[in-house]
Design an enzyme around this catalytic site. Structure first.
Site, PDB file in Angstrom:
ATOM      1  N   TYR A   1      78.759  59.455  24.264  1.00 37.34           N
ATOM      2  CA  TYR A   1      77.753  58.565  23.671  1.00 37.34           C
ATOM      3  C   TYR A   1      77.993  58.442  22.160  1.00 37.34           C
ATOM      4  O   TYR A   1      78.088  57.339  21.623  1.00 37.34           O
ATOM      5  CB  TYR A   1      76.330  59.090  23.934  1.00 37.34           C
ATOM      6  CG  TYR A   1      75.304  58.429  23.045  1.00 37.34           C
ATOM      7  CD1 TYR A   1      74.942  57.100  23.238  1.00 37.34           C
ATOM      8  CD2 TYR A   1      74.722  59.111  21.967  1.00 37.34           C
ATOM      9  CE1 TYR A   1      74.028  56.475  22.388  1.00 37.34           C
ATOM     10  CE2 TYR A   1      73.815  58.494  21.119  1.00 37.34           C
ATOM     11  CZ  TYR A   1      73.468  57.175  21.338  1.00 37.34           C
ATOM     12  OH  TYR A   1      72.574  56.557  20.494  1.00 37.34           O
TER      13      TYR A   1
ATOM     14  N   SER B   1      73.843  55.564  14.962  1.00 43.12           N
ATOM     15  CA  SER B   1      73.077  56.799  15.066  1.00 43.12           C
ATOM     16  C   SER B   1      73.612  57.831  14.094  1.00 43.12           C
ATOM     17  O   SER B   1      74.814  57.853  13.780  1.00 43.12           O
ATOM     18  CB  SER B   1      73.215  57.321  16.500  1.00 43.12           C
ATOM     19  OG  SER B   1      72.789  58.655  16.580  1.00 43.12           O
TER      20      SER B   1
ATOM     21  N   LYS C   1      79.319  55.126  19.723  1.00 37.13           N
ATOM     22  CA  LYS C   1      78.679  54.580  18.518  1.00 37.13           C
ATOM     23  C   LYS C   1      79.696  54.528  17.373  1.00 37.13           C
ATOM     24  O   LYS C   1      79.784  53.547  16.641  1.00 37.13           O
ATOM     25  CB  LYS C   1      77.476  55.443  18.111  1.00 37.13           C
ATOM     26  CG  LYS C   1      76.313  55.347  19.056  1.00 37.13           C
ATOM     27  CD  LYS C   1      75.583  54.020  18.877  1.00 37.13           C
ATOM     28  CE  LYS C   1      74.820  53.629  20.111  1.00 37.13           C
ATOM     29  NZ  LYS C   1      74.310  52.275  20.105  1.00 37.13           N
TER      30      LYS C   1
HETATM   31  P1  NAD Z   1      66.481  51.789  25.264  1.00 39.92           P
HETATM   32  O1  NAD Z   1      67.294  52.293  26.415  1.00 39.92           O
HETATM   33  O2  NAD Z   1      65.013  51.898  25.339  1.00 39.92           O
HETATM   34  O3  NAD Z   1      66.874  50.281  24.928  1.00 39.92           O
HETATM   35  C1  NAD Z   1      68.142  49.743  25.175  1.00 39.92           C
HETATM   36  C2  NAD Z   1      67.942  48.473  25.962  1.00 39.92           C
HETATM   37  O4  NAD Z   1      69.217  47.869  26.219  1.00 39.92           O
HETATM   38  C3  NAD Z   1      67.282  48.701  27.315  1.00 39.92           C
HETATM   39  O5  NAD Z   1      66.189  47.823  27.452  1.00 39.92           O
HETATM   40  C4  NAD Z   1      68.394  48.367  28.329  1.00 39.92           C
HETATM   41  O6  NAD Z   1      67.862  47.817  29.518  1.00 39.92           O
HETATM   42  C5  NAD Z   1      69.259  47.406  27.546  1.00 39.92           C
HETATM   43  N1  NAD Z   1      70.683  47.366  27.919  1.00 39.92           N
HETATM   44  C6  NAD Z   1      71.519  48.420  28.072  1.00 39.92           C
HETATM   45  N2  NAD Z   1      72.742  47.982  28.391  1.00 39.92           N
HETATM   46  C7  NAD Z   1      72.698  46.622  28.427  1.00 39.92           C
HETATM   47  C8  NAD Z   1      73.650  45.600  28.685  1.00 39.92           C
HETATM   48  N3  NAD Z   1      74.911  45.893  28.998  1.00 39.92           N
HETATM   49  N4  NAD Z   1      73.247  44.322  28.632  1.00 39.92           N
HETATM   50  C9  NAD Z   1      71.958  43.998  28.329  1.00 39.92           C
HETATM   51  N5  NAD Z   1      71.013  44.933  28.084  1.00 39.92           N
HETATM   52  C10 NAD Z   1      71.379  46.232  28.120  1.00 39.92           C
HETATM   53  O7  NAD Z   1      67.034  52.563  23.960  1.00 39.92           O
HETATM   54  P2  NAD Z   1      66.436  52.594  22.494  1.00 39.92           P
HETATM   55  O8  NAD Z   1      65.940  53.971  22.227  1.00 39.92           O
HETATM   56  O9  NAD Z   1      65.538  51.454  22.260  1.00 39.92           O
HETATM   57  O10 NAD Z   1      67.779  52.437  21.662  1.00 39.92           O
HETATM   58  C11 NAD Z   1      68.245  51.180  21.208  1.00 39.92           C
HETATM   59  C12 NAD Z   1      69.586  51.359  20.552  1.00 39.92           C
HETATM   60  O11 NAD Z   1      69.469  52.290  19.487  1.00 39.92           O
HETATM   61  C13 NAD Z   1      70.673  51.930  21.474  1.00 39.92           C
HETATM   62  O12 NAD Z   1      71.884  51.290  21.174  1.00 39.92           O
HETATM   63  C14 NAD Z   1      70.735  53.379  21.097  1.00 39.92           C
HETATM   64  O13 NAD Z   1      71.993  53.947  21.339  1.00 39.92           O
HETATM   65  C15 NAD Z   1      70.437  53.323  19.617  1.00 39.92           C
HETATM   66  N6  NAD Z   1      69.871  54.582  19.110  1.00 39.92           N
HETATM   67  C16 NAD Z   1      68.763  55.104  19.700  1.00 39.92           C
HETATM   68  C17 NAD Z   1      68.246  56.308  19.244  1.00 39.92           C
HETATM   69  C18 NAD Z   1      67.037  56.923  19.912  1.00 39.92           C
HETATM   70  O14 NAD Z   1      66.792  58.105  19.725  1.00 39.92           O
HETATM   71  N7  NAD Z   1      66.230  56.198  20.672  1.00 39.92           N
HETATM   72  C19 NAD Z   1      68.859  56.971  18.178  1.00 39.92           C
HETATM   73  C20 NAD Z   1      69.979  56.395  17.582  1.00 39.92           C
HETATM   74  C21 NAD Z   1      70.482  55.189  18.061  1.00 39.92           C
HETATM   75  C1  UD1 Z   2      69.792  63.650  20.537  1.00 39.03           C
HETATM   76  C2  UD1 Z   2      71.266  63.437  20.758  1.00 39.03           C
HETATM   77  C3  UD1 Z   2      71.769  62.413  19.777  1.00 39.03           C
HETATM   78  C4  UD1 Z   2      70.949  61.128  19.896  1.00 39.03           C
HETATM   79  C5  UD1 Z   2      69.479  61.477  19.680  1.00 39.03           C
HETATM   80  C6  UD1 Z   2      68.578  60.302  19.819  1.00 39.03           C
HETATM   81  C7  UD1 Z   2      72.095  65.550  21.668  1.00 39.03           C
HETATM   82  C8  UD1 Z   2      72.966  66.741  21.439  1.00 39.03           C
HETATM   83  N1  UD1 Z   2      71.969  64.687  20.636  1.00 39.03           N
HETATM   84  O1  UD1 Z   2      69.599  64.131  19.236  1.00 39.03           O
HETATM   85  O2  UD1 Z   2      73.125  62.132  20.030  1.00 39.03           O
HETATM   86  O3  UD1 Z   2      71.362  60.182  18.928  1.00 39.03           O
HETATM   87  O4  UD1 Z   2      69.086  62.456  20.637  1.00 39.03           O
HETATM   88  O5  UD1 Z   2      68.546  59.830  21.137  1.00 39.03           O
HETATM   89  O6  UD1 Z   2      71.549  65.375  22.733  1.00 39.03           O
HETATM   90  N2  UD1 Z   2      64.700  70.128  21.920  1.00 39.03           N
HETATM   91  C9  UD1 Z   2      64.069  71.180  22.567  1.00 39.03           C
HETATM   92  N3  UD1 Z   2      63.662  70.976  23.858  1.00 39.03           N
HETATM   93  C10 UD1 Z   2      63.810  69.799  24.516  1.00 39.03           C
HETATM   94  C11 UD1 Z   2      64.447  68.729  23.838  1.00 39.03           C
HETATM   95  C12 UD1 Z   2      64.880  68.929  22.544  1.00 39.03           C
HETATM   96  O7  UD1 Z   2      63.915  72.268  22.008  1.00 39.03           O
HETATM   97  O8  UD1 Z   2      63.416  69.688  25.688  1.00 39.03           O
HETATM   98  C13 UD1 Z   2      65.125  70.327  20.522  1.00 39.03           C
HETATM   99  C14 UD1 Z   2      66.613  70.139  20.301  1.00 39.03           C
HETATM  100  O9  UD1 Z   2      67.299  71.355  20.472  1.00 39.03           O
HETATM  101  C15 UD1 Z   2      66.638  69.629  18.850  1.00 39.03           C
HETATM  102  C16 UD1 Z   2      65.319  68.854  18.716  1.00 39.03           C
HETATM  103  O10 UD1 Z   2      64.481  69.334  19.760  1.00 39.03           O
HETATM  104  O11 UD1 Z   2      66.599  70.719  17.960  1.00 39.03           O
HETATM  105  C17 UD1 Z   2      65.491  67.349  18.870  1.00 39.03           C
HETATM  106  O12 UD1 Z   2      66.172  67.093  20.087  1.00 39.03           O
HETATM  107  P1  UD1 Z   2      66.361  65.589  20.653  1.00 39.03           P
HETATM  108  O13 UD1 Z   2      65.047  64.901  20.645  1.00 39.03           O
HETATM  109  O14 UD1 Z   2      67.081  65.696  21.943  1.00 39.03           O
HETATM  110  O15 UD1 Z   2      67.260  64.892  19.546  1.00 39.03           O
HETATM  111  P2  UD1 Z   2      68.677  65.337  18.949  1.00 39.03           P
HETATM  112  O16 UD1 Z   2      69.223  66.511  19.631  1.00 39.03           O
HETATM  113  O17 UD1 Z   2      68.523  65.398  17.475  1.00 39.03           O
END
Ligand code: NAD
Ligand code: UD1
Length: 336
Positions: free
Chosen positions: A149, A124, A153
């Site tokens: 979190y 991330s 990562k």
């Molecule tokens: P998600 O929660 O929708 O998907 C993660 C999946 O992993 C889920 O289906 C969950 O059931 C499964 N899981 C969790 N722990 C497990 C375990 N111990 N064994 C087997 N399965 C397990 O999340 P996502 O948004 O699809 O994210 C996927 C990956 O990308 C994550 O590692 C997350 O940290 C990373 N990531 C997500 C974002 C985001 O904003 N969505 C941003 C940056 C990084």
């Molecule tokens: C967040 C996480 C980041 C994670 C990412 C994707 C934090 C501090 N960071 O990023 O670690 O990798 O999500 O899952 O939580 N916002 C509002 N109102 C809301 C929600 C968000 O104003 O109800 C604003 C936030 O202040 C930010 C933007 O929207 O400026 C995006 O927020 P969000 O979607 O939570 O993502 P990040 O904060 O970038």
């Protein structure tokens, strides 16, 4: 080619599986369903015509992983499984480190045993902490994370990098996602947060569909054009395609490969509210609230490295991100 997809039932994993199947790659999914529903498998099949092999198991269970590697000739692993809620990670650090860090170590150990040394890891942009400037390149310093979190990562990145140093025959790809949003254009798959959404897009979508009264905009006094936070929102389908590009170009080649997956463009909170209003054809109620602890003013990617080395570039616009999210939300107002 068979690829093990951990967390493949989740938001990003499910979209990636669909794109893999379309590209002729066979995903084998392991997911413990702690944050996903089994119905996702049906949706993958409805879209792609194929129901992937699915193991309802935990990546911390080494024997399950070992048996999957024995049963299938797996060439690489795309490792999505993990917990991802920032606030929850502050309250439950042990659970986060166990799931995200220990889970990744168990997976890497099982892979080593099986002789599968190709892994693509979901990292991330949070590993960059509060960047000194934008856009962020892959060479920016990492590690100044602000919550468990984010640290989990960063720790997994470090563990996998050390593994590569110890045995350079590994192919380790660290993909640093910016802000994934959007849904499959069919409206059949999308993000399905449990409880109150932490992230902006699912929150806006739930206000628009009537599940929540109004969005809290966390701060309008940042040094940004309209005072609200600026992020690099990337369509989940572009992100899925980015995994395929990584798999194809570097995922089977020895090396430590690190890429930002973003669009290179920043949008403010109010930009996203406006774009969503256009997509759903009505206003989205919001109020300006104090800043959220731990938030940064702005964050967007320099995407040149991925473009140059993976031949990949995000192509979908904010308009598509909001329209696809709305299509998914209307068709599935309560999620899956
Ligand atoms: P998600 O929660 O929708 O998907 C993660 C999946 O992993 C889920 O289906 C969950 O059931 C499964 N899981 C969790 N722990 C497990 C375990 N111990 N064994 C087997 N399965 C397990 O999340 P996502 O948004 O699809 O994210 C996927 C990956 O990308 C994550 O590692 C997350 O940290 C990373 N990531 C997500 C974002 C985001 O904003 N969505 C941003 C940056 C990084
Ligand atoms: C967040 C996480 C980041 C994670 C990412 C994707 C934090 C501090 N960071 O990023 O670690 O990798 O999500 O899952 O939580 N916002 C509002 N109102 C809301 C929600 C968000 O104003 O109800 C604003 C936030 O202040 C930010 C933007 O929207 O400026 C995006 O927020 P969000 O979607 O939570 O993502 P990040 O904060 O970038």
């Amino acid at each position: 080619m068979k690829v093990l997809v951990t967390g493949g039932m989740g938001y990003i994993g499910s979209h990636t599986c669909v794109q893999m199947i379309e590209a002729g790659i066979e995903p084998i999914i392991i997911d413990n369903l702690c944050n996903a529903k089994e119905m996702v498998l049906d949706r993958i099949e409805m879209i792609s015509g194929v129901a992937p092999a699915f193991y309802h198991g935990d990546i911390r269970d080494e024997s399950v992983l070992d048996s999957i590697f024995t049963e299938h000739d797996i060439k690489a692993v795309i490792h999505f499984a993990g917990l991802k809620a920032v606030g929850e990670s502050v309250a439950k650090p042990l659970e986060y480190y166990d799931n995200n860090v220990n889970g990744s170590l168990v997976l890497a150990r099982s892979m080593r045993k099986a002789g599968v040394k190709n892994i693509i890891f979901s990292s991330s942009a949070t590993v960059y902490g509060d960047p000194a400037s934008v856009p962020i390149t892959e060479s920016f310093p990492t590690g100044a994370t602000t919550n468990p979190y984010g640290r989990s990562k960063y720790m997994v990145e470090e563990c996998l990098s050390d593994l590569f140093t110890s045995d350079p025959s590994w192919s380790i790809t660290l993909l640093r996602y910016f802000n994934p949003v959007g849904a499959h254009p069919t409206g059949l798959m999308g993000e399905d947060p449990q409880g109150i959404p932490n992230n902006l897009m699912p929150y806006i979508a739930q206000v628009a569909v009537g599940r929540r009264e109004k969005l809290s905009v966390y701060g309008n006094d940042y040094p940004t054009p309209d005072g609200t936070g600026v992020r690099d929102y990337i369509h989940v389908m572009d992100l899925a395609d980015g995994h395929l590009a990584a798999l194809t170009h570097v995922g089977l080649k020895s090396g430590l490969h690190i890429y930002n997956l973003g669009t290179g463009k920043g949008s403010s909170v109010l930009d996203m509210v406006e774009a969503f209003s256009q997509a759903c054809g009505k206003g989205v109620a919001y109020e300006i609230c104090p800043r959220r602890a731990g938030d940064i003013a702005e964050c967007w990617a320099n995407t040149e490295k991925a473009e140059r080395e993976l031949g990949w570039k995000a192509t979908r616009s904010v308009k598509e991100m909001t329209e696809d999210t709305w299509r998914w939300q209307v068709a599935n107002p309560q999620g899956y």
